[in-house]
Design a protein around this motif. Structure first.
Motif, PDB file in Angstrom:
ATOM      1  N   THR A 143      -6.969   6.554   1.133  1.00  0.00           N
ATOM      2  CA  THR A 143      -7.928   5.857   1.971  1.00  0.00           C
ATOM      3  C   THR A 143      -9.322   6.259   1.509  1.00  0.00           C
ATOM      4  O   THR A 143      -9.619   7.448   1.404  1.00  0.00           O
ATOM      5  N   THR A 144     -10.137   5.264   1.203  1.00  0.00           N
ATOM      6  CA  THR A 144     -11.469   5.569   0.683  1.00  0.00           C
ATOM      7  C   THR A 144     -12.554   4.865   1.480  1.00  0.00           C
ATOM      8  O   THR A 144     -12.341   3.788   2.034  1.00  0.00           O
ATOM      9  N   CYS A 145     -13.702   5.491   1.507  1.00  0.00           N
ATOM     10  CA  CYS A 145     -14.915   4.925   2.077  1.00  0.00           C
ATOM     11  C   CYS A 145     -15.702   4.317   0.921  1.00  0.00           C
ATOM     12  O   CYS A 145     -15.815   4.939  -0.143  1.00  0.00           O
ATOM     13  N   ALA A 146     -16.255   3.132   1.111  1.00  0.00           N
ATOM     14  CA  ALA A 146     -17.009   2.472   0.057  1.00  0.00           C
ATOM     15  C   ALA A 146     -18.214   3.300  -0.385  1.00  0.00           C
ATOM     16  O   ALA A 146     -18.660   3.189  -1.524  1.00  0.00           O
ATOM     17  N   ARG A 147     -18.729   4.150   0.465  1.00  0.00           N
ATOM     18  CA  ARG A 147     -19.899   4.959   0.132  1.00  0.00           C
ATOM     19  C   ARG A 147     -19.532   6.390  -0.251  1.00  0.00           C
ATOM     20  O   ARG A 147     -20.078   6.951  -1.186  1.00  0.00           O
ATOM     21  N   CYS A 148     -18.592   7.001   0.488  1.00  0.00           N
ATOM     22  CA  CYS A 148     -18.342   8.445   0.356  1.00  0.00           C
ATOM     23  C   CYS A 148     -17.123   8.811  -0.478  1.00  0.00           C
ATOM     24  O   CYS A 148     -16.954   9.967  -0.843  1.00  0.00           O
ATOM     25  N   GLY A 149     -16.233   7.878  -0.740  1.00  0.00           N
ATOM     26  CA  GLY A 149     -15.005   8.202  -1.465  1.00  0.00           C
ATOM     27  C   GLY A 149     -13.853   8.472  -0.519  1.00  0.00           C
ATOM     28  O   GLY A 149     -13.765   7.903   0.564  1.00  0.00           O
TER      29      GLY A 149
END
Length: 164
Positions: free
Chosen positions: A127-133
């Motif tokens: 699961t990734t955040c578009a900004r934080c990884g």
């Protein structure tokens, strides 16, 4: 027994389960996607699934646009079943569910490993955040999306965060 539809659920996961949530469904997709199985008899042989259940699942996949039935050239009564783009897009789901199974439902080492065809490195899903990884499950929140019906929002109380 689980119901076939989840009409009371306003959720894409519920809609997805209506299409691929039956017992044999993801195993059929797995064999088509990763083993290249296309023929009815090969699905039946590999999975040990009853022919009536397999026929029902394949027909439902064709109706849902997950697979397409193709006539075998020269044999109009024989067909193959090929995954469409919609069916192939289930690959990350299968990798993620397999990874979960390796951790929580398998004794010992993983029985199947996924590798990148080009370089041989291990393949996984996170699961990734578009900004934080990468983010853990506790870093994910939900909010109504643009497809949420306005009347549903009016009937719901605000969600409270979980208590420690």
């Amino acid at each position: 027994m689980l119901q076939k539809t989840y009409d009371s659920q306003i959720c894409s996961l519920a809609r997805a389960l209506e299409l691929v949530g039956e017992r044999w469904s993801l195993l059929i997709v797995r064999d088509a996607l990763f083993a290249g199985v296309t023929r009815f008899n090969d699905f039946q042989h590999n999975l040990g699934i009853a022919t009536n259940v397999l026929a029902s699942r394949l027909e439902a996949f064709v109706d849902a646009g997950i697979m397409e039935r193709r006539e075998v050239h020269g044999s109009p009564r024989q067909h193959t079943y090929a995954l469409t783009a919609k069916g192939r897009d289930l690959a990350p789901t299968l990798v993620a569910l397999t990874s979960w199974g390796d951790r929580w439902a398998t004794d010992g080492e993983p029985p199947i490993l996924f590798h990148h065809a080009d370089c041989g490195a291990a393949v996984g899903v996170e699961t990734t955040c578009a900004r934080c990884g990468a983010v853990g499950h506790d870093g994910v929140q939900v909010a109504p999306g643009p497809g949420m019906p306005a009347e549903y929002l009016a009937d719901r109380r605000p969600a409270r965060p979980p208590q420690p």
